[in-house]
Design an enzyme around this catalytic site. Sequence first.
Site, PDB file in Angstrom:
ATOM      1  N   ARG B 298       0.870  -1.183   0.000  1.00 13.88           N
ATOM      2  CA  ARG B 298       0.000   0.000   0.000  1.00 13.88           C
ATOM      3  C   ARG B 298       0.896   1.219   0.000  1.00 13.88           C
ATOM      4  NH1 ARG B 298      -2.303  -3.153   4.173  1.00 13.88           N
ATOM      5  NH2 ARG B 298      -4.291  -4.067   3.541  1.00 13.88           N
ATOM      6  N   ARG B 334       0.796  -1.312  -5.317  1.00 13.13           N
ATOM      7  CA  ARG B 334      -0.516  -0.780  -5.685  1.00 13.13           C
ATOM      8  C   ARG B 334      -0.384   0.727  -5.723  1.00 13.13           C
ATOM      9  NH1 ARG B 334      -5.481  -1.515  -1.744  1.00 13.13           N
ATOM     10  NH2 ARG B 334      -4.356   0.077  -0.597  1.00 13.13           N
ATOM     11  N   GLU B 433     -12.173  -5.295  -7.325  1.00 12.76           N
ATOM     12  CA  GLU B 433     -12.880  -4.943  -6.096  1.00 12.76           C
ATOM     13  C   GLU B 433     -14.215  -4.258  -6.363  1.00 12.76           C
ATOM     14  OE1 GLU B 433     -10.270  -2.352  -3.864  1.00 12.76           O
ATOM     15  OE2 GLU B 433      -9.433  -1.526  -5.694  1.00 12.76           O
ATOM     16  N   ASN B 456     -12.268  -6.703   0.685  1.00 15.01           N
ATOM     17  CA  ASN B 456     -12.994  -5.749   1.548  1.00 15.01           C
ATOM     18  C   ASN B 456     -13.944  -4.895   0.723  1.00 15.01           C
ATOM     19  OD1 ASN B 456     -10.956  -6.732   3.075  1.00 15.01           O
ATOM     20  ND2 ASN B 456     -10.094  -4.761   3.669  1.00 15.01           N
ATOM     21  N   ASP B 457     -13.387  -4.278  -0.308  1.00 17.37           N
ATOM     22  CA  ASP B 457     -14.226  -3.425  -1.139  1.00 17.37           C
ATOM     23  C   ASP B 457     -15.194  -4.246  -1.975  1.00 17.37           C
ATOM     24  OD1 ASP B 457     -13.647  -0.875  -0.357  1.00 17.37           O
ATOM     25  OD2 ASP B 457     -11.898  -0.688  -1.661  1.00 17.37           O
ATOM     26  N   ARG B 467     -18.632  -0.349   5.132  1.00 16.73           N
ATOM     27  CA  ARG B 467     -17.910  -1.142   6.121  1.00 16.73           C
ATOM     28  C   ARG B 467     -17.608  -0.369   7.402  1.00 16.73           C
ATOM     29  NH1 ARG B 467     -12.361  -1.520   2.564  1.00 16.73           N
ATOM     30  NH2 ARG B 467     -11.463   0.414   3.256  1.00 16.73           N
ATOM     31  N   CYS B 504      -5.846 -10.265  -2.002  1.00 14.99           N
ATOM     32  CA  CYS B 504      -5.026  -9.518  -1.051  1.00 14.99           C
ATOM     33  C   CYS B 504      -5.883  -8.814  -0.014  1.00 14.99           C
ATOM     34  CB  CYS B 504      -4.127  -8.524  -1.766  1.00 14.99           C
ATOM     35  SG  CYS B 504      -5.026  -7.249  -2.666  1.00 14.99           S
TER      36      CYS B 504
END
Lengths: 88, 585
Positions: B298, B334, B433, B456-457, B467, B504
């Site tokens: 990240r 990323r 995502e 997550n997304d 979230r 990931c």
Amino acid sequence: MAKVSDPVGFHLRAAGRIVKLTKTFGSTVSINFGGKVANAKSIMGLASLAAEFGAEVEIQVEGPDEDQAAAAIARLISEDLAHPEHEA
Amino acid sequence: MRTYAGIAASPGYALGPVYPVARRVIRASRRVITDADVPAEIERFRAAVRKARDQIQALVKRLDTELGSDEGEILGSQLLILEDELVWDATQAVIRLERINAEAAFSRAVGDIIARFMQMEDQTFRERITDLKDVEQRVLRAFPGHAPAALQPPPEPAIVSAGNLAPSDTAALGRTNILGFVMDEGGSTSHVAILARSLGVPAVVGLRGQAVRLRAGQEVAIDGNEGRLMVEPDSATRDQLLLLTRKQVVVNQKLAKLKDLPAVTPDGHRVRMMANIEVPLEVSEALARGAEGIGLLRTEYLFFQHGTIPTEDEQTAVYGEVVRRMAGRPVVFRTLDVGGDKVSDYLGAKREYNPFLGWRGIRFSLANRALFKTQIKAIYRASAEGPTKLMFPMITGVDELRQAKGVCEEALAELAAEGAAHGRPLEVGIMVETPSAVLAADLLAAECDFFSVGSNDLIQYTLAMDRGNARVSYLYQPLHPAILRSIAQVVAAGHAAGIWVGICGEMGSETRLAEVLLGLGLDEISTHGAALPKIKQVIRWTGLDEARKLVAELMELATAGEANEHLAAYIAERKRARQETEQES
């Protein structure tokens, strides 16, 4: 007299542009609206006028370059504020 | 002892004193001065304003060169506020007439303007008040002797408590002396949760007001497995906690033995195990846990750390360090993923009504091409140091992918023209995502080298759940049929085009889901540090066919609840069978 062309009125950015322009002149400029008077070189003073879109504000100029200053400031308020600074 | 329930955000147990962190609002203390002090006090005021002005100007300069002028304009207004007669003249007048210190006089002048604005009905004045208060704090901090803006790391081992922590706050907190986190806001995928897991410390979030009530030094215990906070724990609880901590150490020792073994199933199927990291500091932790590479670097951290946009050289230095320290193992970069919950004001990403549907990820980067290209160039330069891969976040379709690749071409041409030493990422891929990327996966697969599922997304967008909103956080359901089907579809599309597919997101770090990910056919699993050996252990225990059968069964179930039960029963059965074999042997 000039009619405020910024769609959200005299918010900080609009006030900031008026201050920057006014500071290029030697004259003393005040703007009257709703019974209040603000020094056009004071961003906080202008913002506290709370002049909305379409409001008629009065510009008073006194000094060596008063004619040019009055014209330029009136043009900024009534026309250029409608567009973002970098496009104007 | 008082016990509070929150959300379990990072596993483990901790016992220690509370270290409360909050952005402290500086209040000017009032001091009466003598006539003789007046000139010195006025000079102190002017010096503080000059310092604040220099700071704003430095920020504006960077914004002007690297971004559009929009945000610079707002900061420009802050500069004008500093010079405003209502602030500048009024403060000096108050110092002279009332004989009070500069800080108090300045606060009074600003307070007078705020009072004026408060009388107005116009809603937009609130925004102006925020600006004014921002300016006020900036100047107050500029007086000598005032605490710096940044938060301080805990001086001794402690449990950090806060209402909420922004990425910039956690960067300032450092990474030492943190035993755990308790926080009032946030869910299990919030920034603090991710940080805690990568540090291997427990975290309990979503405590709704209990965290900010803790006092500095008060003893608390946290159970990051169950999501409990115990204030002033009794001796029985302390003993139990120490026992659990010791058990955890034994388990960790067992897992440590797996470090150099591959994640290969008994029937010979191999999965690549990678680590998610944010800063070079985490590389040694990732390697110690046996990561075969970095599956997600990240890059936001660097941008939030210093409060200014890092230059190409600064970025190259940090990226290059990660690549060097990974010593030949691949690093997936990323590109900047700001927006959403990572809003950073100085980057011009403003608060939006619907930030997760707004200006974030690749949208932000494509709109700030100069900034984006600078980052790409830094990644290409770091690629001279070892193998790298490049990944774009929040891709919704082929158009964005093509544009992003276009920027890469420009970056490459510029580097060549400048004669700067550089390499090339081995592969260019995307985060999957968004539901649109899932549905268009076959089209995307034709134009990139890999997929990495950002679960997550993907869960958030697919189930239309925020979230960060505690009231809908129950909808974070990795086993929802729509999620399982989405991942299966992405894997199928990727494999049909001959590209690899990894994961990931947080799903990759949940031990109970390891068999599911294996059965779904993912080629690479990138986890936060602490989870890696556990996932690897499960893969080494499970046959690929068995995992495929499990996934086929789960996909038949209509609800996430049924799938959870089915999976729990499967895991319990497996555990029982394993214990039997162990006893026999």
